[in-house]
Write a protein that holds these residues in place. Sequence first.
Motif, PDB file in Angstrom:
ATOM      1  N   ILE A 117       1.047  -0.799  -0.492  1.00  0.00           N
ATOM      2  CA  ILE A 117      -0.414   0.281  -0.245  1.00  0.00           C
ATOM      3  C   ILE A 117       1.066   1.595  -0.459  1.00  0.00           C
ATOM      4  CG2 ILE A 117      -1.443   1.339   1.342  1.00  0.00           C
ATOM      5  CD1 ILE A 117      -2.788  -1.609   2.020  1.00  0.00           C
ATOM      6  N   LYS A 118       2.252   1.237   0.771  1.00  0.00           N
ATOM      7  CA  LYS A 118       3.610   2.592   0.827  1.00  0.00           C
ATOM      8  C   LYS A 118       3.631   2.526  -1.013  1.00  0.00           C
ATOM      9  CE  LYS A 118       6.781   4.430   3.406  1.00  0.00           C
ATOM     10  NZ  LYS A 118       7.045   5.105   2.423  1.00  0.00           N
ATOM     11  N   ASP A 119       4.016   1.644  -1.308  1.00  0.00           N
ATOM     12  CA  ASP A 119       4.505   1.489  -2.138  1.00  0.00           C
ATOM     13  C   ASP A 119       3.460   2.555  -3.416  1.00  0.00           C
ATOM     14  OD1 ASP A 119       6.986   0.612  -1.341  1.00  0.00           O
ATOM     15  OD2 ASP A 119       6.218  -1.554  -2.636  1.00  0.00           O
ATOM     16  N   LEU A 120       2.334   2.026  -3.537  1.00  0.00           N
ATOM     17  CA  LEU A 120       1.331   2.175  -4.508  1.00  0.00           C
ATOM     18  C   LEU A 120       1.034   4.102  -4.176  1.00  0.00           C
ATOM     19  CD1 LEU A 120      -1.761  -0.172  -3.822  1.00  0.00           C
ATOM     20  CD2 LEU A 120       0.176   0.090  -6.305  1.00  0.00           C
ATOM     21  N   GLN A 121       1.075   3.699  -2.760  1.00  0.00           N
ATOM     22  CA  GLN A 121       0.702   4.963  -2.210  1.00  0.00           C
ATOM     23  C   GLN A 121       1.830   6.686  -2.283  1.00  0.00           C
ATOM     24  OE1 GLN A 121       1.197   6.962   1.790  1.00  0.00           O
ATOM     25  NE2 GLN A 121      -0.289   8.175   1.560  1.00  0.00           N
ATOM     26  N   ASP A 122       2.936   6.033  -2.927  1.00  0.00           N
ATOM     27  CA  ASP A 122       4.233   6.768  -3.251  1.00  0.00           C
ATOM     28  C   ASP A 122       4.746   6.825  -4.936  1.00  0.00           C
ATOM     29  OD1 ASP A 122       5.168   6.724  -1.328  1.00  0.00           O
ATOM     30  OD2 ASP A 122       6.673   4.930  -0.852  1.00  0.00           O
ATOM     31  N   GLU A 123       4.027   6.362  -5.417  1.00  0.00           N
ATOM     32  CA  GLU A 123       3.437   6.566  -7.281  1.00  0.00           C
ATOM     33  C   GLU A 123       3.094   7.041  -6.998  1.00  0.00           C
ATOM     34  OE1 GLU A 123       2.312   2.609  -8.461  1.00  0.00           O
ATOM     35  OE2 GLU A 123       3.547   1.440  -8.060  1.00  0.00           O
TER      36      GLU A 123
ATOM     37  N   LEU B 183       2.440   9.712  -5.035  1.00  0.00           N
ATOM     38  CA  LEU B 183       2.617  11.428  -4.552  1.00  0.00           C
ATOM     39  C   LEU B 183       3.726  11.716  -5.605  1.00  0.00           C
ATOM     40  CD1 LEU B 183       3.150  10.406  -1.002  1.00  0.00           C
ATOM     41  CD2 LEU B 183       1.554  12.510  -2.034  1.00  0.00           C
ATOM     42  N   ALA B 184       4.670  10.974  -5.915  1.00  0.00           N
ATOM     43  CA  ALA B 184       5.641  10.897  -7.137  1.00  0.00           C
ATOM     44  C   ALA B 184       4.464  11.814  -8.405  1.00  0.00           C
ATOM     45  CB  ALA B 184       5.915   9.971  -7.568  1.00  0.00           C
ATOM     46  N   LYS B 185       3.901  11.911  -8.457  1.00  0.00           N
ATOM     47  CA  LYS B 185       3.111  12.208  -9.527  1.00  0.00           C
ATOM     48  C   LYS B 185       3.453  14.451  -9.816  1.00  0.00           C
ATOM     49  CE  LYS B 185      -0.467   8.654 -10.970  1.00  0.00           C
ATOM     50  NZ  LYS B 185      -1.044   7.866 -11.138  1.00  0.00           N
ATOM     51  N   ASP B 186       3.427  14.593 -10.365  1.00  0.00           N
ATOM     52  CA  ASP B 186       3.547  15.989 -10.660  1.00  0.00           C
ATOM     53  C   ASP B 186       1.802  16.796 -10.382  1.00  0.00           C
ATOM     54  OD1 ASP B 186       5.506  16.657 -11.361  1.00  0.00           O
ATOM     55  OD2 ASP B 186       4.853  16.532 -12.983  1.00  0.00           O
ATOM     56  N   VAL B 187       1.204  17.489  -9.214  1.00  0.00           N
ATOM     57  CA  VAL B 187       0.216  17.397  -8.539  1.00  0.00           C
ATOM     58  C   VAL B 187       0.215  19.380  -8.818  1.00  0.00           C
ATOM     59  CG1 VAL B 187      -1.655  18.335  -6.065  1.00  0.00           C
ATOM     60  CG2 VAL B 187       0.157  16.538  -6.391  1.00  0.00           C
ATOM     61  N   PRO B 188      -0.993  19.523  -9.318  1.00  0.00           N
ATOM     62  CA  PRO B 188      -1.211  21.161 -10.058  1.00  0.00           C
ATOM     63  C   PRO B 188      -2.090  21.475  -9.128  1.00  0.00           C
ATOM     64  CG  PRO B 188      -2.811  19.301 -11.308  1.00  0.00           C
ATOM     65  CD  PRO B 188      -1.865  18.589 -10.233  1.00  0.00           C
TER      66      PRO B 188
END
Length: 229
Positions: free
Chosen positions: A27-33, A35-40
């Motif tokens: 679950i943490k790995d999925l969350q990190d993925e 969070l790694a995205k650019d957030v508008p």
Amino acid sequence: CVHLIENSDSQEGKPPSKATQILRDHIKDLQDEVLAKDVPKSYLRFERSLKHLQAEQVYFLQTVQVKKIIEEVCKISGDAEQCDLLRFYHDLGLIVYFADSQDPHNNLVILDVEWLIDKFAELITIKTFGNTDASEHEHWNDFDVNGRLSSKLISRVWRDIDQEVQDKLVNIMKKFDLLHQDQRTTAVEGECIYFVPLVIRGESNPEDLVKRGRDILVDFGVPLFVSAA
């Protein structure tokens, strides 16, 4: 990816099993993925509004109300774009939102996830009979022994919440597979009975339960078998 988790694994004072730790890491790995995205930047303005609402103890709003906030604060007017924002924060675990919001039971956005967890815990935590009304003892005993939760008991426990909101919270619990309605009881004096997989007891190991069809498949983006332990 399937994880077999026993419902007794979260007992107080008991260290998490290897299977539970693997699930947590996944679950943490999925969350990190995410969070790694650019957030508008517009999304961040919604996040600030969300924190303000939480500080004001606004725990939930109708989907249309939240979309109005998104339009005013984030200047996002398109329905698809608004839904993308809500799904993004749902995936992060900051809100609870279901895309099929046209369903009257799903048009609620939970703004404070901790509040929702507390409400769930009020139902699925075994009560000490001495701390409850005598009229509730039969219902709590049925829950404790058989994992059966009465809608009358739900209304009693959540008496500080409007019935309409109660129904929507129950629907959310059903979506998370925390409750499963016993269809045989729906017509009995207007009372519904729900099975609660997390408290159903048994002696078999998870693999045997899955083979016998007593497993519950939970999907939070990560398929999860929760088996009666």
